[in-house]
Design an enzyme around this catalytic site. Structure first.
Site, PDB file in Angstrom:
ATOM      1  N   SER A 286       0.614  -1.079  -0.059  1.00  0.00           N
ATOM      2  CA  SER A 286       0.221   0.012   0.070  1.00  0.00           C
ATOM      3  C   SER A 286       0.649   1.331  -0.111  1.00  0.00           C
ATOM      4  O   SER A 286       0.509   2.465  -0.230  1.00  0.00           O
ATOM      5  CB  SER A 286      -1.095   0.177   1.231  1.00  0.00           C
ATOM      6  OG  SER A 286      -0.110   0.232   2.342  1.00  0.00           O
TER       7      SER A 286
ATOM      8  N   LYS B   9       0.586   4.882   6.784  1.00  0.00           N
ATOM      9  CA  LYS B   9      -0.024   5.651   5.441  1.00  0.00           C
ATOM     10  C   LYS B   9       0.352   7.043   5.497  1.00  0.00           C
ATOM     11  O   LYS B   9       1.379   7.605   6.236  1.00  0.00           O
ATOM     12  CB  LYS B   9      -1.569   5.671   5.663  1.00  0.00           C
ATOM     13  CG  LYS B   9      -2.278   4.346   5.751  1.00  0.00           C
ATOM     14  CD  LYS B   9      -2.096   3.520   4.516  1.00  0.00           C
ATOM     15  CE  LYS B   9      -2.799   2.239   4.626  1.00  0.00           C
ATOM     16  NZ  LYS B   9      -2.432   1.198   3.733  1.00  0.00           N
TER      17      LYS B   9
END
Length: 187
Positions: free
Chosen positions: A41, A82
């Site tokens: 990710s 993230k």
């Protein structure tokens, strides 16, 4: 060596070991922790199985900044890594791979190479606005951030999870320390 000297030496070693354990505990609890990146990710900036140092002190003394790479508690037993995109008091929207904060376009320098590889008509980040993500907010509330993975087509992030409260932030990623060929500052 006398028995008394031998006992003193053992006590000295035990004392040094106890101090080392206490220091390690304090550093890991309050300052820095190592984590392994799991999954794709955050590619291309962080790869699966990169090991990074997380600065836990950072958000105890300051607030997150746009484009910080952060670790947060996604669930009771799972942490995610993230990038901070939206901050409290802001509106966020993506249209045609352009990030708009409060209606103004913002360049994402960490994605320049990925966006350059796209073919005509292809999109890297699907269009969305803050109202489209779980919670349906018009503006990011106080003490919350909007987080996205760098690999937008393959990331579970605020688009799925909603806005992330500050108290779920573990810290910011600062350095990749493994594998050796990837050692460096997190972009």
């Amino acid at each position: 060596m006398t028995k008394n000297q031998n006992n003193q030496e053992w006590k000295s070693w035990i004392k040094a070991l106890v101090i080392a354990v206490i220091i390690t505990f304090l550093v890991r609890t309050f300052l820095f922790i190592p984590i392994a990146v799991e999954g794709p990710s955050m590619q291309p900036n962080l790869e699966d199985r990169d090991y990074v140092v997380i600065n836990k002190l950072n958000y105890r003394i300051s607030e997150p900044k746009r484009f910080d790479v952060v670790v947060f508690h996604a669930s009771v037993d799972k942490d995610y890594i993230k990038r901070v995109i939206g901050l409290p008091g802001e509106t966020v929207e993506y249209v045609d791979d352009v990030l708009y904060i409060n209606g103004s376009p913002i360049e994402e320098t960490h994605l320049v190479e990925e966006l350059a590889r796209l073919e005509e008509g292809e999109r890297y980040t699907r269009d969305f606005s803050l109202e489209d993500i779980p919670g349906g907010h018009e503006v990011i509330p106080e003490n919350h951030v909007l987080l996205l993975g760098d690999n937008r087509p393959n990331s579970t992030d605020s688009r799925n999870l909603g806005l992330i409260p500050y108290d779920e932030l573990v810290g910011s990623a600062s350095v990749i320390y493994w594998p050796i060929n990837r050692i460096g500052i997190v972009k």
